[in-house]
Design an enzyme around this catalytic site. Structure first.
Site, mmCIF file in Angstrom:
data_model
loop_
_atom_site.group_PDB
_atom_site.id
_atom_site.type_symbol
_atom_site.label_atom_id
_atom_site.label_comp_id
_atom_site.label_asym_id
_atom_site.label_seq_id
_atom_site.Cartn_x
_atom_site.Cartn_y
_atom_site.Cartn_z
ATOM 1 N N ALA A 17 0.691 -1.591 -0.160
ATOM 2 C CA ALA A 17 0.353 -0.327 0.307
ATOM 3 C C ALA A 17 0.908 1.197 -0.042
ATOM 4 O O ALA A 17 0.484 2.488 -0.703
ATOM 5 C CB ALA A 17 -0.829 -0.109 1.322
ATOM 6 N N ARG A 18 1.939 1.509 0.884
ATOM 7 C CA ARG A 18 2.668 1.992 0.732
ATOM 8 C C ARG A 18 3.513 2.513 -0.570
ATOM 9 O O ARG A 18 3.150 3.690 -1.132
ATOM 10 C CB ARG A 18 4.588 2.082 1.520
ATOM 11 C CG ARG A 18 5.081 3.285 1.962
ATOM 12 C CD ARG A 18 6.147 2.777 2.829
ATOM 13 N NE ARG A 18 5.090 3.097 4.490
ATOM 14 C CZ ARG A 18 4.890 2.406 5.085
ATOM 15 N NH1 ARG A 18 4.820 0.981 5.190
ATOM 16 N NH2 ARG A 18 3.739 2.794 6.726
ATOM 17 N N SER A 36 -7.227 1.320 8.880
ATOM 18 C CA SER A 36 -6.139 0.075 8.905
ATOM 19 C C SER A 36 -7.304 -0.648 10.220
ATOM 20 O O SER A 36 -7.978 0.393 10.808
ATOM 21 C CB SER A 36 -4.686 0.482 9.421
ATOM 22 O OG SER A 36 -4.233 -0.657 10.614
ATOM 23 N N ARG A 37 -6.455 -1.892 10.480
ATOM 24 C CA ARG A 37 -7.077 -2.030 11.983
ATOM 25 C C ARG A 37 -7.187 -1.500 13.057
ATOM 26 O O ARG A 37 -8.021 -2.025 14.275
ATOM 27 C CB ARG A 37 -7.243 -4.172 11.677
ATOM 28 C CG ARG A 37 -7.608 -4.453 10.858
ATOM 29 C CD ARG A 37 -7.158 -6.128 10.571
ATOM 30 N NE ARG A 37 -5.371 -5.847 10.639
ATOM 31 C CZ ARG A 37 -4.770 -6.503 10.913
ATOM 32 N NH1 ARG A 37 -5.322 -8.002 11.415
ATOM 33 N NH2 ARG A 37 -3.010 -6.725 11.145
ATOM 34 N N TYR A 58 -12.468 -0.827 8.496
ATOM 35 C CA TYR A 58 -12.495 -1.040 6.878
ATOM 36 C C TYR A 58 -13.354 -0.033 6.502
ATOM 37 O O TYR A 58 -14.251 0.121 5.487
ATOM 38 C CB TYR A 58 -12.894 -2.092 6.541
ATOM 39 C CG TYR A 58 -10.924 -2.644 6.667
ATOM 40 C CD1 TYR A 58 -9.752 -2.342 6.614
ATOM 41 C CD2 TYR A 58 -10.382 -3.878 6.875
ATOM 42 C CE1 TYR A 58 -8.420 -2.200 7.195
ATOM 43 C CE2 TYR A 58 -9.399 -4.470 7.447
ATOM 44 C CZ TYR A 58 -8.266 -4.259 7.402
ATOM 45 O OH TYR A 58 -6.680 -4.447 6.872
ATOM 46 N N HIS A 79 -9.270 -11.036 0.785
ATOM 47 C CA HIS A 79 -9.402 -10.352 -0.253
ATOM 48 C C HIS A 79 -10.660 -10.549 -0.421
ATOM 49 O O HIS A 79 -11.801 -9.181 -0.819
ATOM 50 C CB HIS A 79 -8.531 -10.512 -1.791
ATOM 51 C CG HIS A 79 -7.124 -10.380 -1.335
ATOM 52 N ND1 HIS A 79 -6.400 -10.816 -2.430
ATOM 53 C CD2 HIS A 79 -6.474 -9.312 -0.790
ATOM 54 C CE1 HIS A 79 -4.694 -10.335 -2.305
ATOM 55 N NE2 HIS A 79 -5.175 -9.735 -0.922
ATOM 56 N N LYS A 97 -3.065 -8.763 -6.074
ATOM 57 C CA LYS A 97 -2.922 -9.571 -6.132
ATOM 58 C C LYS A 97 -2.408 -10.842 -5.440
ATOM 59 O O LYS A 97 -2.050 -10.221 -4.606
ATOM 60 C CB LYS A 97 -2.003 -10.538 -7.991
ATOM 61 C CG LYS A 97 -1.114 -9.345 -7.561
ATOM 62 C CD LYS A 97 0.374 -9.526 -6.966
ATOM 63 C CE LYS A 97 1.310 -10.602 -6.634
ATOM 64 N NZ LYS A 97 1.786 -10.580 -5.690
ATOM 65 N N ASP A 178 1.260 -15.887 -4.719
ATOM 66 C CA ASP A 178 2.163 -14.340 -4.299
ATOM 67 C C ASP A 178 3.635 -14.380 -5.621
ATOM 68 O O ASP A 178 3.225 -13.173 -5.973
ATOM 69 C CB ASP A 178 3.011 -14.444 -3.217
ATOM 70 C CG ASP A 178 3.416 -12.669 -2.430
ATOM 71 O OD1 ASP A 178 2.184 -12.730 -2.120
ATOM 72 O OD2 ASP A 178 4.497 -12.323 -2.014
HETATM 73 N N1 LIG Z 1 1.830 -5.650 -7.064
HETATM 74 C C1 LIG Z 1 3.114 -6.537 -5.782
HETATM 75 O O1 LIG Z 1 3.775 -5.698 -6.640
HETATM 76 C C2 LIG Z 1 2.762 -6.552 -4.507
HETATM 77 C C3 LIG Z 1 4.263 -6.558 -3.833
HETATM 78 C C4 LIG Z 1 3.674 -7.762 -3.009
HETATM 79 C C5 LIG Z 1 2.521 -7.771 -2.100
HETATM 80 N N2 LIG Z 1 1.338 -7.589 -2.735
HETATM 81 C C6 LIG Z 1 0.432 -7.647 -2.666
HETATM 82 O O2 LIG Z 1 -0.037 -7.220 -1.528
HETATM 83 C C7 LIG Z 1 -0.639 -7.972 -0.421
HETATM 84 C C8 LIG Z 1 -0.252 -7.111 0.496
HETATM 85 O O3 LIG Z 1 1.063 -7.227 1.440
HETATM 86 P P1 LIG Z 1 1.890 -6.343 1.828
HETATM 87 O O4 LIG Z 1 3.108 -7.076 1.960
HETATM 88 O O5 LIG Z 1 1.853 -5.164 1.408
HETATM 89 O O6 LIG Z 1 1.535 -7.426 2.830
HETATM 90 P P2 LIG Z 1 1.610 -7.099 4.590
HETATM 91 O O7 LIG Z 1 2.869 -5.618 4.029
HETATM 92 O O8 LIG Z 1 1.738 -7.957 5.335
HETATM 93 O O9 LIG Z 1 0.094 -6.197 5.359
HETATM 94 C C9 LIG Z 1 -0.699 -5.946 4.428
HETATM 95 C C10 LIG Z 1 -2.080 -5.071 5.255
HETATM 96 O O10 LIG Z 1 -2.524 -6.841 5.762
HETATM 97 C C11 LIG Z 1 -3.454 -6.242 6.863
HETATM 98 N N3 LIG Z 1 -2.700 -7.948 7.340
HETATM 99 C C12 LIG Z 1 -1.880 -8.551 7.919
HETATM 100 N N4 LIG Z 1 -1.616 -8.853 8.327
HETATM 101 C C13 LIG Z 1 -3.360 -9.512 8.858
HETATM 102 C C14 LIG Z 1 -4.018 -10.589 9.681
HETATM 103 N N5 LIG Z 1 -2.826 -11.239 10.254
HETATM 104 N N6 LIG Z 1 -5.133 -11.051 10.129
HETATM 105 C C15 LIG Z 1 -5.724 -9.783 9.037
HETATM 106 N N7 LIG Z 1 -4.429 -8.300 8.817
HETATM 107 C C16 LIG Z 1 -3.932 -8.267 8.083
HETATM 108 C C17 LIG Z 1 -3.062 -5.241 7.418
HETATM 109 O O11 LIG Z 1 -4.019 -4.272 7.518
HETATM 110 P P3 LIG Z 1 -4.078 -2.964 8.842
HETATM 111 O O12 LIG Z 1 -2.954 -2.317 8.027
HETATM 112 O O13 LIG Z 1 -5.884 -3.263 8.349
HETATM 113 O O14 LIG Z 1 -3.471 -3.685 9.830
HETATM 114 C C18 LIG Z 1 -1.276 -4.733 6.935
HETATM 115 O O15 LIG Z 1 -1.562 -3.635 6.997
HETATM 116 C C19 LIG Z 1 -0.672 -9.190 -1.303
HETATM 117 O O16 LIG Z 1 -1.753 -10.267 -1.605
HETATM 118 C C20 LIG Z 1 0.054 -8.887 -1.717
HETATM 119 O O17 LIG Z 1 0.058 -10.404 -2.744
HETATM 120 C C21 LIG Z 1 2.001 -7.168 -4.370
#
Ligand SMILES: NC(=O)c1ccc[n+]([C@@H]2O[C@H](COP(=O)([O-])OP(=O)(O)OC[C@H]3O[C@@H](n4cnc5c(N)ncnc54)[C@H](OP(=O)(O)O)[C@@H]3O)[C@@H](O)[C@H]2O)c1
Length: 334
Positions: A17-18, A36-37, A58, A79, A97, A178
């Site tokens: 998201a960042r 965020s939660r 949310y 998702h 994704k 992933d």
């Molecule tokens: N397009 C790309 O290049 C790319 C790259 C990396 C990842 N992704 C995708 O993006 C998504 C998120 O990946 P990320 O690496 O950003 O993940 P992350 O930083 O670990 O988590 C993202 C958010 O998901 C929520 N979350 C995390 N753990 C949770 C849990 N145990 N229970 C409930 N909610 C939880 C949290 O939201 P809150 O802030 O609400 O707590 C957290 O801030 C995935 O689907 C991944 O496949 C895409």
């Protein structure tokens, strides 16, 4: 929509998201709110990225009339429920994704979006990059003849501990969700849905897929290969092969990158060199621009990432994972 500018809401204040917000802001798009939660995490994220509004739930983000579209950036396991929350509230969604945890969830999300008349799209950002547009131009000109094969590798050294996002089945962990999804989506983009497959791979003690070698047939004379694992780095290149030549896509194939087109005749001449394009950020803004285009045109899905194709991709991921699980149980019982 109440304003001309599309106002994005971010669901989940984490890692990707960042990057997404940074790219949108660099491109001049508007990010209106983040949820965020944890209200404090949302407020810190908002302060860091100059987002005007933050929410500790949310539901509050979905209810905000100042948000036109929601980007879902949480682990795969959530998702579907979060997309359904947004769709139920009448908010268009861009879902990271892999689209959902599995194909049945994807079917539910798509059915809900269609029933409600709400836009939805999988955030397969690769498809919207200038590199993908340039490859599309090459193929449209017929420069490499009729497509016959696509191959890619996607290796990364990730934390696969049972508690991590990648290693935890409760979070939808696994290499296909992933990383492998990029190769499967890439093959699907150029060759369509697979008609048969051969799979080998390994899974963790918890049953999470860690590596996969996936050979797909896409009807007669069309094949693809996807190699992926999440315990080692790799060059992450790809190739698209036609009857008269081929395209070598440089590292990393799923990001903003360069490629070379070759004529497959005797001399194997270089026909075209496409250099890495210049743009702000990582390139995640191009999918957002496509969402904005669809919204302003009143389109409920993007022709460049159709919802039925996202469902089909999830079906392929499910089948690959099932085959890895079956191979694991037969090797354990031997
Ligand atoms: N397009 C790309 O290049 C790319 C790259 C990396 C990842 N992704 C995708 O993006 C998504 C998120 O990946 P990320 O690496 O950003 O993940 P992350 O930083 O670990 O988590 C993202 C958010 O998901 C929520 N979350 C995390 N753990 C949770 C849990 N145990 N229970 C409930 N909610 C939880 C949290 O939201 P809150 O802030 O609400 O707590 C957290 O801030 C995935 O689907 C991944 O496949 C895409």
């Amino acid at each position: 929509m109440t304003t001309e500018r599309v106002r994005w809401g971010i669901l989940g204040a984490g890692n990707i998201a960042r990057t997404f917000v940074g790219d949108l802001v660099a491109q001049g798009l508007e990010v209106a709110a983040v949820a965020s939660r944890d209200a404090r995490r949302a407020a810190e994220f908002a302060a860091e990225l100059s987002i005007p509004t933050s929410y500790g739930s949310y539901e509050a983000l979905v209810a905000d009339p100042g948000v036109d579209v929601i980007y879902i950036a949480t682990p795969q396991a959530f998702h579907a429920e979060q997309a359904l929350l947004a769709i139920d509230g009448g908010k268009p969604v861009l879902v990271e994704k892999s689209f959902t945890n599995d194909a049945p969830e994807a079917v539910r999300v798509v059915a809900a979006a269609r029933a409600k008349g709400v836009f939805a799209m999988e955030a397969m950002w690769t498809r919207f990059l200038p590199t993908a547009d340039a490859i599309g131009d090459v193929l449209e000109r017929g420069s490499i003849g009729e497509l016959v094969s696509v191959s890619s590798s996607h290796f990364q050294n990730l934390d696969v501990a049972p508690t991590s996002r990648h290693g935890n089945p409760e979070l939808g962990g696994g290499v296909m969700a992933d990383l492998g999804v990029y190769g499967v989506s890439f093959a699907s983009r150029y060759l369509g849905e697979p008609t048969s497959m051969l799979v080998d791979g390994e899974a963790s003690e918890l049953g999470v897929d860690l590596s996969a070698s996936v050979l797909l047939r896409h009807g007669a004379h069309r094949t693809s290969a996807t190699l992926t694992r999440m315990d080692a780095p790799g060059s992450n290149r790809a190739a698209i092969v036609g009857s008269d030549g081929w395209i070598d896509i440089d590292s990393v194939f799923y990001a903003s990158t360069s490629f070379t087109v070759y004529d497959g005749g005797r001399g194997q001449r270089e026909l075209l060199r496409f250099d890495k394009p210049q743009h702000v950020g990582r390139g995640m803004q191009f999918q957002a621009l496509e969402v904005e285009r669809c919204l302003s045109a009143g389109e409920l899905e993007s022709p460049r990432m159709p919802l039925d194709e996202s469902i089909a991709i999830m079906r392929t991921l499910d089948e690959v994972r099932a085959r890895i699980a079956a191979a694991r149980s037969s090797s354990v019982s031997r």
